[in-house]
Scaffold this motif. Structure first.
Motif, PDB file in Angstrom:
ATOM      1  N   SER A  45       5.002  -1.768  -0.215  1.00  0.00           N
ATOM      2  CA  SER A  45       4.630  -2.140   1.151  1.00  0.00           C
ATOM      3  C   SER A  45       5.257  -1.124   2.098  1.00  0.00           C
ATOM      4  O   SER A  45       6.115  -0.330   1.701  1.00  0.00           O
ATOM      5  CB  SER A  45       5.132  -3.551   1.494  1.00  0.00           C
ATOM      6  OG  SER A  45       6.522  -3.525   1.743  1.00  0.00           O
ATOM      7  N   ILE A  46       4.824  -1.187   3.342  1.00  0.00           N
ATOM      8  CA  ILE A  46       5.337  -0.244   4.337  1.00  0.00           C
ATOM      9  C   ILE A  46       6.840  -0.419   4.539  1.00  0.00           C
ATOM     10  O   ILE A  46       7.548   0.526   4.875  1.00  0.00           O
ATOM     11  CB  ILE A  46       4.537  -0.382   5.648  1.00  0.00           C
ATOM     12  CG1 ILE A  46       4.193   0.981   6.180  1.00  0.00           C
ATOM     13  CG2 ILE A  46       5.240  -1.177   6.696  1.00  0.00           C
ATOM     14  CD1 ILE A  46       2.982   1.032   7.037  1.00  0.00           C
ATOM     15  N   GLU A  71       0.084   1.640 -12.173  1.00  0.00           N
ATOM     16  CA  GLU A  71      -1.252   1.491 -11.573  1.00  0.00           C
ATOM     17  C   GLU A  71      -1.220   1.696 -10.065  1.00  0.00           C
ATOM     18  O   GLU A  71      -2.084   2.383  -9.507  1.00  0.00           O
ATOM     19  CB  GLU A  71      -1.868   0.127 -11.928  1.00  0.00           C
ATOM     20  CG  GLU A  71      -2.279   0.001 -13.381  1.00  0.00           C
ATOM     21  CD  GLU A  71      -3.162   1.148 -13.854  1.00  0.00           C
ATOM     22  OE1 GLU A  71      -4.138   1.506 -13.144  1.00  0.00           O
ATOM     23  OE2 GLU A  71      -2.879   1.709 -14.934  1.00  0.00           O
ATOM     24  N   LEU A  72      -0.243   1.108  -9.394  1.00  0.00           N
ATOM     25  CA  LEU A  72      -0.121   1.258  -7.943  1.00  0.00           C
ATOM     26  C   LEU A  72       0.044   2.730  -7.560  1.00  0.00           C
ATOM     27  O   LEU A  72      -0.651   3.234  -6.679  1.00  0.00           O
ATOM     28  CB  LEU A  72       1.081   0.458  -7.411  1.00  0.00           C
ATOM     29  CG  LEU A  72       1.467   0.754  -5.956  1.00  0.00           C
ATOM     30  CD1 LEU A  72       0.383   0.282  -5.003  1.00  0.00           C
ATOM     31  CD2 LEU A  72       2.807   0.113  -5.621  1.00  0.00           C
ATOM     32  N   TYR A  73       0.945   3.426  -8.246  1.00  0.00           N
ATOM     33  CA  TYR A  73       1.256   4.803  -7.862  1.00  0.00           C
ATOM     34  C   TYR A  73       0.214   5.811  -8.332  1.00  0.00           C
ATOM     35  O   TYR A  73       0.124   6.898  -7.784  1.00  0.00           O
ATOM     36  CB  TYR A  73       2.673   5.164  -8.303  1.00  0.00           C
ATOM     37  CG  TYR A  73       3.686   4.300  -7.564  1.00  0.00           C
ATOM     38  CD1 TYR A  73       3.812   4.409  -6.184  1.00  0.00           C
ATOM     39  CD2 TYR A  73       4.448   3.361  -8.232  1.00  0.00           C
ATOM     40  CE1 TYR A  73       4.695   3.595  -5.495  1.00  0.00           C
ATOM     41  CE2 TYR A  73       5.338   2.550  -7.546  1.00  0.00           C
ATOM     42  CZ  TYR A  73       5.456   2.661  -6.172  1.00  0.00           C
ATOM     43  OH  TYR A  73       6.331   1.861  -5.478  1.00  0.00           O
TER      44      TYR A  73
END
Length: 193
Positions: A45-46, A71-73
């Motif tokens: 998240s930010i 997966e996110l990165y």
């Protein structure tokens, strides 16, 4: 004329490293730096960025983020970016801590606040060599697509500078022609080492 170049961005190493990679591939004498206190990469998240010290090897960052959420990165482009960076140099370096790497002939920044920081840093150094350094800001949004466009524009600009006998005599024309041709406004200033 073969010039020495430095590419400088804030803290995430995307824009400067994209340009570094392209210029290196084309045979330019180039280095890249960040100006922040740390290397900051997007997190889940930010409010949760991934923060690393300058000098942390890209391989270590890559492995760390793969462990956290591969997966996110992959999806947000951070792992491919770090893989690219691995092929360029060992670890990110901070502009303010690497004075011994200079002097450079040209420093290209990718946001106005970094342009101001580089000029301030150069002005605060002992200018014993009295060697001119051209500092140019090519404003580039901090995302992967814009970094790729900015990298190509930085390469074109560096090719124009390298093609001159003396950039000091030709800089106004080079900047004016670049701005007209690419519809990008450049800031520039001359400082000294």
């Amino acid at each position: 004329m073969k010039l020495r170049y430095a590419m400088v961005c804030s803290s995430n190493q995307n824009r400067s490293m994209e340009s570094h990679c392209l210029l290196k591939r084309e045979g330019f004498d180039v280095a890249s730096y960040g100006t922040g206190q740390h290397v900051k990469l997007p997190g889940p998240s930010i409010r949760e960025p991934n923060v690393y010290d300058f000098g942390t090897p890209y391989k270590q960052m890559f492995d760390d983020l793969r462990r956290k959420d591969v997966e996110l990165y992959k999806r947000n482009g951070i792992l491919p970016m770090l893989k690219r960076n691995l092929g360029v140099k060992l670890a990110p370096q901070r502009w303010q801590d690497n004075a011994a790497d200079g002097p450079f002939d040209v420093v290209i920044t990718f946001e106005e606040k970094v342009f101001d920081l580089v000029l301030e840093d150069l002005h605060n150094r002992n200018q014993v060599l009295l060697k001119p350094v051209l500092v140019i800001n090519l404003e580039v949004k901090d995302n992967h697509e814009e970094a790729a466009i900015g990298g190509r524009l930085a390469l074109i600009l560096c090719q124009e500078l390298d093609a001159t006998e003396n950039w000091e005599d030709a800089i106004d024309d080079i900047i004016n022609n670049f701005e007209k041709q690419h519809r990008r406004k450049l800031l520039y200033s001359i400082s000294f080492y």
